[in-house]
Design a protein around this motif. Sequence first.
Motif, PDB file in Angstrom:
ATOM      1  N   UNK A   1       0.850  -1.192   0.000  1.00 44.41           N
ATOM      2  CA  UNK A   1       0.000   0.000   0.000  1.00 44.41           C
ATOM      3  C   UNK A   1       0.886   1.242   0.000  1.00 44.41           C
ATOM      4  N   UNK A   2       0.797   2.025  -1.072  1.00 42.21           N
ATOM      5  CA  UNK A   2       1.492   3.302  -1.164  1.00 42.21           C
ATOM      6  C   UNK A   2       0.463   4.410  -0.989  1.00 42.21           C
ATOM      7  N   UNK A   3       0.844   5.508  -0.357  1.00 39.26           N
ATOM      8  CA  UNK A   3      -0.131   6.524   0.036  1.00 39.26           C
ATOM      9  C   UNK A   3       0.168   7.877  -0.598  1.00 39.26           C
ATOM     10  N   UNK A   4      -0.891   8.530  -1.034  1.00 42.68           N
ATOM     11  CA  UNK A   4      -0.860   9.925  -1.459  1.00 42.68           C
ATOM     12  C   UNK A   4      -1.834  10.709  -0.584  1.00 42.68           C
ATOM     13  N   UNK A   5      -1.542  11.991  -0.313  1.00 45.83           N
ATOM     14  CA  UNK A   5      -2.486  12.804   0.469  1.00 45.83           C
ATOM     15  C   UNK A   5      -3.671  13.251  -0.382  1.00 45.83           C
ATOM     16  N   UNK A   6      -4.780  13.487   0.266  1.00 45.68           N
ATOM     17  CA  UNK A   6      -5.983  13.951  -0.436  1.00 45.68           C
ATOM     18  C   UNK A   6      -5.770  15.295  -1.123  1.00 45.68           C
ATOM     19  N   UNK A   7      -4.874  16.114  -0.578  1.00 46.14           N
ATOM     20  CA  UNK A   7      -4.649  17.433  -1.171  1.00 46.14           C
ATOM     21  C   UNK A   7      -3.519  17.424  -2.200  1.00 46.14           C
ATOM     22  N   UNK A   8      -3.130  16.255  -2.669  1.00 46.41           N
ATOM     23  CA  UNK A   8      -2.139  16.161  -3.739  1.00 46.41           C
ATOM     24  C   UNK A   8      -2.697  16.864  -4.983  1.00 46.41           C
ATOM     25  N   UNK A   9      -1.899  17.682  -5.679  1.00 49.46           N
ATOM     26  CA  UNK A   9      -2.418  18.409  -6.851  1.00 49.46           C
ATOM     27  C   UNK A   9      -3.064  17.510  -7.898  1.00 49.46           C
ATOM     28  N   UNK A  10      -2.512  16.313  -8.101  1.00 48.90           N
ATOM     29  CA  UNK A  10      -3.090  15.407  -9.094  1.00 48.90           C
ATOM     30  C   UNK A  10      -4.480  14.943  -8.674  1.00 48.90           C
ATOM     31  N   UNK A  11      -4.689  14.786  -7.375  1.00 50.99           N
ATOM     32  CA  UNK A  11      -6.003  14.368  -6.876  1.00 50.99           C
ATOM     33  C   UNK A  11      -6.999  15.512  -7.003  1.00 50.99           C
ATOM     34  N   UNK A  12      -6.587  16.706  -6.643  1.00 56.40           N
ATOM     35  CA  UNK A  12      -7.468  17.871  -6.759  1.00 56.40           C
ATOM     36  C   UNK A  12      -7.900  18.071  -8.208  1.00 56.40           C
ATOM     37  N   UNK A  13      -6.994  17.796  -9.152  1.00 56.97           N
ATOM     38  CA  UNK A  13      -7.311  17.976 -10.571  1.00 56.97           C
ATOM     39  C   UNK A  13      -8.442  17.066 -11.031  1.00 56.97           C
TER      40      UNK A  13
END
Length: 316
Positions: free
Chosen positions: A53-65
């Motif tokens: 399991x690798x994690x990214x934050x919810x506010x990552x720019x790619x996620x916001x996009x």
Amino acid sequence: MSQSNSRALVLFPGALGDFLLFLPTLFGLANRHARILLVARSEWTALLDHPRIRCWPLDHPAVIALFSESFHASHWREPLDGVEQVYSWTGHTVEHFSTNLAKLIGREPAVFPFRAFRPKEHAAEYYARCAGISPAKPAEIVPYLRAHPSPLMERLQADRTPLLAVHPGSGATRKNWQGFSSLVARWKRSTGGHVVVLLGPAEVERGVRVLSGDVELVGRPLPEVAAVLRSASCYVGNDSGVSHLAAILGTRGVVVMGPYSTPEHWRPLGNCLAIAYAAAPCGRCGPDVFCEHLIDSGHVLELLDRRNFSVQPEDA
């Protein structure tokens, strides 16, 4: 074990309690897929130490996009080659969200309402039903949770006296039981043990206090909170994320739930935490006060004693 070499993208919003009740589904998905890219709040994912399991934050720019009408696949810095499926509990009501995800993976994603429980359906059961999997048991999750003990806790443990951990806060003031100071004072008189009070910064701002605690730990990272809960002899908390963490870790104790809690949806996992529940508001103190008229500290102490010495942790 994973059933394929596929990858999955998992997006999950929500508070700490939501996230912890989602873990059985997340770990079930980790058994289905070889790799998981989890998008969730970084404060919560700091607890995880799972090799797949690798994690990214919810506010990552790619996620916001992903929520943008002008989304383009180039917003993602890396391709999602091998992603077999997307499971998302965010973006269900956003018009462009599913379309943007489909552009990335070349197929329709699975996007679910964040909370669409059936009557009396537990949150953990709902998340697993959405994903179509059997949820993992707490015993399967615990080995992959970080726990970093502090020097202070190591000194308290060295005393070999009983240790009670309490969390008197929650996400809503009206869910905070007012009997903690009384409970702690009575417990210390009867055991001679130490009490550690766990508080977040928001709870300190609201004036949440336990007057007779020995140690206050304020705003500590989740791995340190997990270490406290693992080393505690017993625990008492409100309907809160910390209580759900105590339940997953197998800490014995009591969770106190009042009129603004719904145990059928939000009771802690496993059987290590007894539930002290008052369904109706207090006629004397008003509807927004979770007072000792509803649940007396003596009753919680009785449940705590009974739970601490007679219940075996759920390990299957």
